[in-house]
Scaffold this motif. Structure first.
Motif, short mmCIF file in Angstrom:
data_model
loop_
_atom_site.label_atom_id
_atom_site.label_comp_id
_atom_site.label_asym_id
_atom_site.label_seq_id
_atom_site.Cartn_x
_atom_site.Cartn_y
_atom_site.Cartn_z
N SER A 126 24.02 59.87 -14.27
CA SER A 126 24.37 61.13 -13.58
C SER A 126 24.26 60.99 -12.06
CB SER A 126 23.46 62.26 -14.06
OG SER A 126 22.10 61.91 -13.86
N LEU A 127 23.83 59.84 -11.60
CA LEU A 127 23.68 59.64 -10.16
C LEU A 127 25.08 59.61 -9.53
CD1 LEU A 127 21.16 59.11 -8.39
CD2 LEU A 127 21.58 56.66 -8.68
N PRO A 128 25.36 60.52 -8.58
CA PRO A 128 26.72 60.57 -8.02
C PRO A 128 27.06 59.26 -7.29
CG PRO A 128 25.37 62.41 -7.24
CD PRO A 128 24.45 61.50 -7.98
N HIS A 170 17.46 58.70 3.53
CA HIS A 170 17.03 57.32 3.68
C HIS A 170 18.12 56.32 3.27
CE1 HIS A 170 13.96 54.27 4.17
NE2 HIS A 170 14.17 53.80 2.96
N THR A 196 6.02 49.55 -5.30
CA THR A 196 5.26 49.18 -4.10
C THR A 196 3.98 50.00 -3.90
OG1 THR A 196 6.06 50.71 -2.37
CG2 THR A 196 7.55 48.93 -3.02
N SER A 241 21.96 54.36 -2.01
CA SER A 241 20.69 53.91 -2.56
C SER A 241 20.75 52.41 -2.88
CB SER A 241 20.41 54.74 -3.82
OG SER A 241 19.24 54.37 -4.42
N GLN A 247 17.89 68.24 -9.35
CA GLN A 247 19.00 67.41 -9.87
C GLN A 247 18.57 66.53 -11.03
OE1 GLN A 247 18.64 68.22 -6.71
NE2 GLN A 247 20.31 67.55 -5.42
N GLY A 257 14.18 60.06 -7.71
CA GLY A 257 14.39 59.04 -6.69
C GLY A 257 13.13 58.78 -5.88
N GLY A 258 13.33 58.09 -4.76
CA GLY A 258 12.20 57.71 -3.93
C GLY A 258 11.43 58.89 -3.37
N THR A 275 15.04 57.02 -10.93
CA THR A 275 16.44 57.29 -11.28
C THR A 275 17.40 57.00 -10.14
OG1 THR A 275 16.28 59.60 -10.63
CG2 THR A 275 15.75 59.09 -12.93
N ILE A 277 3.26 51.12 -1.08
CA ILE A 277 3.55 51.72 0.22
C ILE A 277 3.77 53.22 0.06
CG2 ILE A 277 5.10 51.68 2.23
CD1 ILE A 277 5.98 48.84 1.18
N TYR A 278 3.16 54.00 0.91
CA TYR A 278 3.41 55.45 0.89
C TYR A 278 3.94 55.86 2.25
CZ TYR A 278 -0.95 55.59 3.47
OH TYR A 278 -1.91 55.36 4.42
N GLY A 324 13.40 51.83 -5.18
CA GLY A 324 12.42 50.76 -5.42
C GLY A 324 10.98 51.12 -5.08
N SER A 325 10.74 52.34 -4.63
CA SER A 325 9.40 52.74 -4.22
C SER A 325 8.38 52.58 -5.35
CB SER A 325 9.46 54.21 -3.76
OG SER A 325 8.18 54.70 -3.51
N LYS A 331 2.94 59.30 -5.14
CA LYS A 331 2.12 58.32 -4.43
C LYS A 331 1.23 59.00 -3.39
CE LYS A 331 4.40 54.24 -3.77
NZ LYS A 331 5.54 53.39 -3.39
N LYS A 381 7.38 60.11 10.55
CA LYS A 381 7.01 59.59 9.23
C LYS A 381 6.05 58.42 9.42
CE LYS A 381 9.15 58.48 4.87
NZ LYS A 381 10.41 58.62 4.15
#
Ligand SMILES: NC(=O)c1ccc[n+]([C@@H]2O[C@H](COP(=O)([O-])OP(=O)(O)OC[C@H]3O[C@@H](n4cnc5c(N)ncnc54)[C@H](O)[C@@H]3O)[C@@H](O)[C@H]2O)c1
Length: 359
Positions: free
Chosen positions: A158-160, A253, A125, A167, A42, A94-95, A117, A127-128, A121-122, A102, A136
């Motif tokens: 373009s983000l629906p 998520h 950070t 998000s 996408q 995205g994330g 996009t 954080i993985y 916010g990943s 990461k 997870k």
């Protein structure tokens, strides 16, 4: 008298319309010459523009992104990086996409340049998260923190609306949980409050008019602040539940965040009244939990787990996994507490008014 600890993290942020054009210079600035571009189908049109700009700095493309960063997917991506003889990972998406970069950096120490996009916010950070055997696992490691982040609101038009709303609720969750985090401090609380204000301006307007660059800029700025807050404080019950719903039950998520956040806010309020008051103030409301639920509904984000396809018979297991082993939360949590919270979330109930909770 104040007393606090604040861990400032390194990293360079380039924010503004058209910042994708600065990608080649930013690659040079990192001393890299062979970039592996990581994206998903996408986001490919954005990646195509990036590849064109990179010229001979482009070393290869990896596009097999799956939700929640499965371990075997990361292995495949590492193989692609090795074949391309890459010295830099450029994540565009995205994330989930950022998460691949990461997870790859965790082992190789390779630098990551992130072009986000969505509003996850990943990118801000250390954080993985990696999923294996149906669970997870998340961790913190300085090696995974992107060295440079390019925020360009043009890349988000373009983000629906459905992803924009969910998000955006994920970004709001970072701000809300930062306000009552164990490591809460005056700096992240300022960042979190301002993040909420920017998101409340940007997300509904972006859902209504996806091409409104002013709105997209507000939303992205809020997501950046939210990620910066998340980067230096630990999250609590809300995120724990969302990782279980995603890693074990396959929910997206952002969707899980949208549904759970109002209920987690209400649950934690008795133990963190000041934090929830600040959240409400930034939301422009009296009651944060109700405002979050109404906001989710108004931006078309999901408000019920049932609507996301979660099965009612899985709620017991989700509650057990969310409370065991126990993780830090401002209010102590039992399996029964999470089960009750999940019941409300499953049925999409508007959180109870405060008076009803107290009685
Ligand atoms: N490590 C951290 O600090 C951290 C923080 C937040 C989220 N996360 C992780 O990030 C993941 C969720 O990220 P997400 O919500 O961004 O989901 P995502 O990356 O899966 O993206 C959501 C959807 O949006 C699409 N999309 C992205 N950019 C687009 C664009 N410009 N135009 C059109 N479609 C686009 C994607 O293809 C995907 O279908 C989860 O795995 C979560 O655990 C990690």
């Amino acid at each position: 008298m104040r007393s606090f600890t604040f861990d400032a993290l390194p990293g360079r942020v380039v924010f503004g319309r058209g910042s994708l054009e600065r990608l080649p210079d930013e690659v040079d600035r990192l001393g890299a010459s062979r970039a592996l571009v990581i994206t998903d189908p996408q986001t490919k049109p954005v990646a195509d523009r990036a590849v064109e700009g990179l010229g001979d700095r482009f070393a290869g493309l990896f596009m097999d992104i799956e939700l929640h960063v499965p371990e075997e997917g990361v292995r495949a991506a590492r193989g692609a990086a090795a074949r391309a003889r890459a010295d830099l990972l450029v994540t565009i998406g995205g994330g989930s996409t950022t998460g691949y970069g990461k997870a790859m950096a965790l082992e190789s120490g390779m630098p990551v340049l992130a072009v986000p996009t969505t509003y996850a916010g990943s990118e801000m950070t250390p954080i993985y998260g990696i999923t294996s055997d149906g669970r997870k696992r998340t961790g913190r490691d300085a090696r995974v923190l992107p060295r440079t982040v390019l925020y360009d609101p043009e890349l988000t038009t373009s983000l629906p609306p459905s992803v924009t709303g969910s998000s955006g609720m994920n970004a709001l969750a970072h701000c809300v949980e930062a306000l009552y985090a164990k490591e809460e401090n005056p700096i992240t609380s300022l960042i979190a409050e301002e993040g909420i204000r920017a998101l409340v301006r940007g997300i509904p307007a972006s859902v209504q008019a996806p091409s409104d660059l002013e709105a997209r800029s507000d939303a992205q700025y809020g997501a950046y602040l939210a990620g910066s807050a998340l980067a230096v404080v630990g999250m609590a019950l809300h995120h724990r539940i969302c990782h279980v719903l995603g890693g074990t039950f396959g929910l997206a998520h952002g969707d899980a965040n949208a549904v759970i956040l109002p209920h987690a806010a209400r649950f934690n309020e008795p133990a963190a009244p000041d934090a929830l008051r600040r959240a409400a103030r930034a939301l422009g409301a009296k009651d944060a939990a109700l405002a979050l639920f109404d906001l989710a509904r108004s931006v078309g984000a999901p408000t019920s787990l049932a609507a996301l396809g979660m099965r009612e018979r899985d709620l017991d297991r989700a509650a057990e996994l969310s409370a065991d082993p126990p993780s830090w939360n401002p209010r102590p949590v039992t399996v029964g507490d999470v089960r009750a919270l999940l019941d409300d979330a499953f049925h999409g109930r508007r959180p109870m008014a405060r008076a009803q909770v107290a009685s």
